[in-house]
Design an enzyme around this catalytic site. Structure first.
Site, mmCIF file in Angstrom:
data_model
loop_
_atom_site.group_PDB
_atom_site.id
_atom_site.type_symbol
_atom_site.label_atom_id
_atom_site.label_comp_id
_atom_site.label_asym_id
_atom_site.label_seq_id
_atom_site.Cartn_x
_atom_site.Cartn_y
_atom_site.Cartn_z
ATOM 1 N N ASP A 317 99.318 14.639 -2.774
ATOM 2 C CA ASP A 317 97.903 14.508 -3.144
ATOM 3 C C ASP A 317 97.617 15.587 -4.192
ATOM 4 O O ASP A 317 98.507 15.951 -4.938
ATOM 5 C CB ASP A 317 97.010 14.646 -1.902
ATOM 6 C CG ASP A 317 95.690 13.890 -2.038
ATOM 7 O OD1 ASP A 317 94.922 14.223 -2.966
ATOM 8 O OD2 ASP A 317 95.412 12.982 -1.232
ATOM 9 N N HIS A 351 98.060 14.173 -7.312
ATOM 10 C CA HIS A 351 96.949 13.390 -7.858
ATOM 11 C C HIS A 351 96.234 14.144 -8.973
ATOM 12 O O HIS A 351 95.641 13.535 -9.858
ATOM 13 C CB HIS A 351 95.954 13.042 -6.748
ATOM 14 C CG HIS A 351 96.493 12.059 -5.758
ATOM 15 N ND1 HIS A 351 95.751 11.568 -4.710
ATOM 16 C CD2 HIS A 351 97.720 11.474 -5.650
ATOM 17 C CE1 HIS A 351 96.484 10.723 -4.003
ATOM 18 N NE2 HIS A 351 97.680 10.655 -4.550
#
Length: 508
Positions: A317, A351
């Site tokens: 992430d 991300h």
């Protein structure tokens, strides 16, 4: 961030009051999923006051100054000082663990207590592989992993009693983080060893699959969000056993003077480094390689004076995501993240390289990012702002310079106000005063992806002295304010010839 003595004005009908649930003593007894102080079992016992972080109704805004530029960085760095510890070692071998492969839980607990009582020092994990349940640090303790040492954490949820924590920006009683501290000063996790959360699709990660399906955690996540929106007492927001909200890996909660240095972290259940309501934090030389769902690398939340330097992030992430509480619960606690310094780091998969939000309802100010390298086909953005009309946070005074980008898969800068609830809320999201300079990028679809809605504020975004090469897609721009460029080159991967333009070879 000093503790405040307050009166607990609300008595619970349960024999265990909110105060008892939120205050931890030195001696504890496990009763079901909640770790309780022994004093709760004595009728005559009196409870100490709650700390500010433990009282929902008594949050206090901290005065802060707004950074104007890089000249404001030196005073911030001068305040951030890593804690020092006495030259005193407590090795787990002295507390009964003699061989690699043993369960070291009790030995680590006893060594931490002895170190704390002696006035501080190092609790040493020697070379070898050792197993443990949750570790609770105390003031003055440096948990030190020798080169070649590995701590593997059990994945049985029954071993993780409930503590006061945060789950995606909302306070609750939930599984203890794998390494936890509350109201502690001068604590550290250091050394060249490895912390292995042993998370996988067979245990913690199965509660939310890596493909994004939410499976078991969804109903509990929605329930906690509703509790926060309704203003339910934190003591009544009880999860843990029988529920599916994963613990974070390392969480200093309302702590001061924190050092995390040189360790390697792998296989985290959820967020890896998550300091909350803490100040004077140094995170240096840490390597994180963990690709599970919501595996953010470092998420300082409602923290002040934080230095993250010379780290490597390879995550499932966001690499670094700065936060300040979610929705009404973030506004209740009302504490910003401020003075966050990121330098000399390397971002691989993730991300976003540096992200503000989306849990940002308490506001985020004064973020400095410099001398970083970001490069991976699986890294989406360099700098990302996530906000919406339910969060409503102010994200401002962000300074980024000397960033080397190999490739990213979406944009150099992303501002996404359509994230999750998007415009469906009453709170105005704000991003302003963002300065991006001396950035070189070899390959990205675009420089900017800015998605907003009427009534939101995006203003005073500046690019300067930068070269963005290999651009393959059109820019996405929706902003209420100004975006400026000075001495900037944006070079498409396939540069078209201008219409009606003659090349020198054609003889003008």
């Amino acid at each position: 961030m000093e503790n405040q003595n307050i009166e607990d004005k609300k008595q619970q009908t349960s024999p265990l009051s909110r105060r008892h649930l939120l205050q931890w003593g030195a001696a504890t007894l496990t009763l079901g999923p909640i770790m309780l102080p022994r004093s709760t079992l004595a009728a005559e016992a009196t409870s100490p006051p709650l700390s500010r972080s433990q009282s929902a109704e008594n949050s206090v805004s901290i005065p802060h100054s707004m950074a104007q530029g890089w000249h404001d960085l030196p005073p911030i760095l001068a305040r951030i000082k890593a804690p020092k510890f006495p030259h005193r070692d407590f090795t787990i071998a002295d507390f009964g663990v003699k061989r690699s492969g043993e369960d070291a839980s009790q030995a680590i607990k006893q060594a931490i207590e002895a170190c704390h009582q002696a006035g501080g020092g190092r609790v040493v994990i020697p070379r070898g592989i050792f197993y443990t349940g949750p570790i609770w640090l105390k003031s003055g303790v440096n948990l030190h992993l020798a080169d070649g040492a590995t701590l593997k954490f059990f994945t049985d949820p029954q071993k993780y009693p409930n503590v006061l924590t945060r789950w995606e920006g909302i306070e609750c009683m939930n599984f203890s983080p794998l390494i936890y501290a509350i109201d502690a000063e001068n604590i550290a996790i250091t050394g060249k060893g490895t912390l292995d959360g042993q998370a996988s699709k067979e245990n913690w990660w199965a509660w939310k699959q890596a493909d994004g399906t939410q499976v078991k955690q969804y109903s509990d996540m929605k329930k906690l969000m509703q509790m926060g929106e309704q203003g339910m007492s934190v003591a009544e927001r009880v999860f843990g056993l029988g529920h599916f909200l994963r613990p974070n890996f390392i969480q200093p909660y309302h702590c001061k003077n924190v050092l995390i240095e040189d360790i390697t972290i792998i296989n985290s259940p959820m967020w890896e480094l998550h300091p909350v309501l803490s100040e004077n934090i140094t995170i240096r030389g840490v390597q994180i390689h963990s690709h599970g769902p919501n595996n953010d690398g470092c998420d300082p939340e409602c923290c002040r004076d934080v230095l993250i330097e010379n780290c490597i992030f390879d995550t499932g992430d966001d690499c670094i995501a700065i936060k300040s509480g979610k929705n009404n619960d973030g506004r209740r606690v009302n504490t910003p993240s401020i003075n966050i310094v990121i330098r000399g780091c390397k971002m691989l998969d993730g991300h976003g390289g540096v992200v503000l939000g989306s849990e940002c309802s308490g506001n985020i100010y004064n973020v400095f990012v410099e001398d970083c390298e970001m490069d991976s086909p699986h890294l989406d953005r360099v700098l990302r702002f996530k906000n919406n009309a339910v969060r409503g946070g102010k994200l401002e005074n962000v300074f980024m310079r000397n960033i080397r980008v190999g490739q990213v898969s979406e944009a150099i800068l992303t501002v996404d106000f359509l994230y999750e609830e998007g415009e469906k809320g009453p709170y105005k999201p704000v991003v302003r005063n963002v300065y991006i300079e001396q950035v070189t990028s070899n390959s990205s679809p675009r420089v900017m992806y800015i998605a907003s809605f009427k009534g939101a504020e995006i203003d005073n975004i500046h690019f300067s002295d930068s070269v963005f090469s290999g651009i393959t897609s059109s820019e996405v721009m929706s902003t209420s304010g100004t975006v400026s460029f000075r001495n900037v080159v944006i070079e498409p991967k396939n540069r078209p010839q201008g219409l009606n333009s003659r090349l020198p070879a054609q003889g003008w």
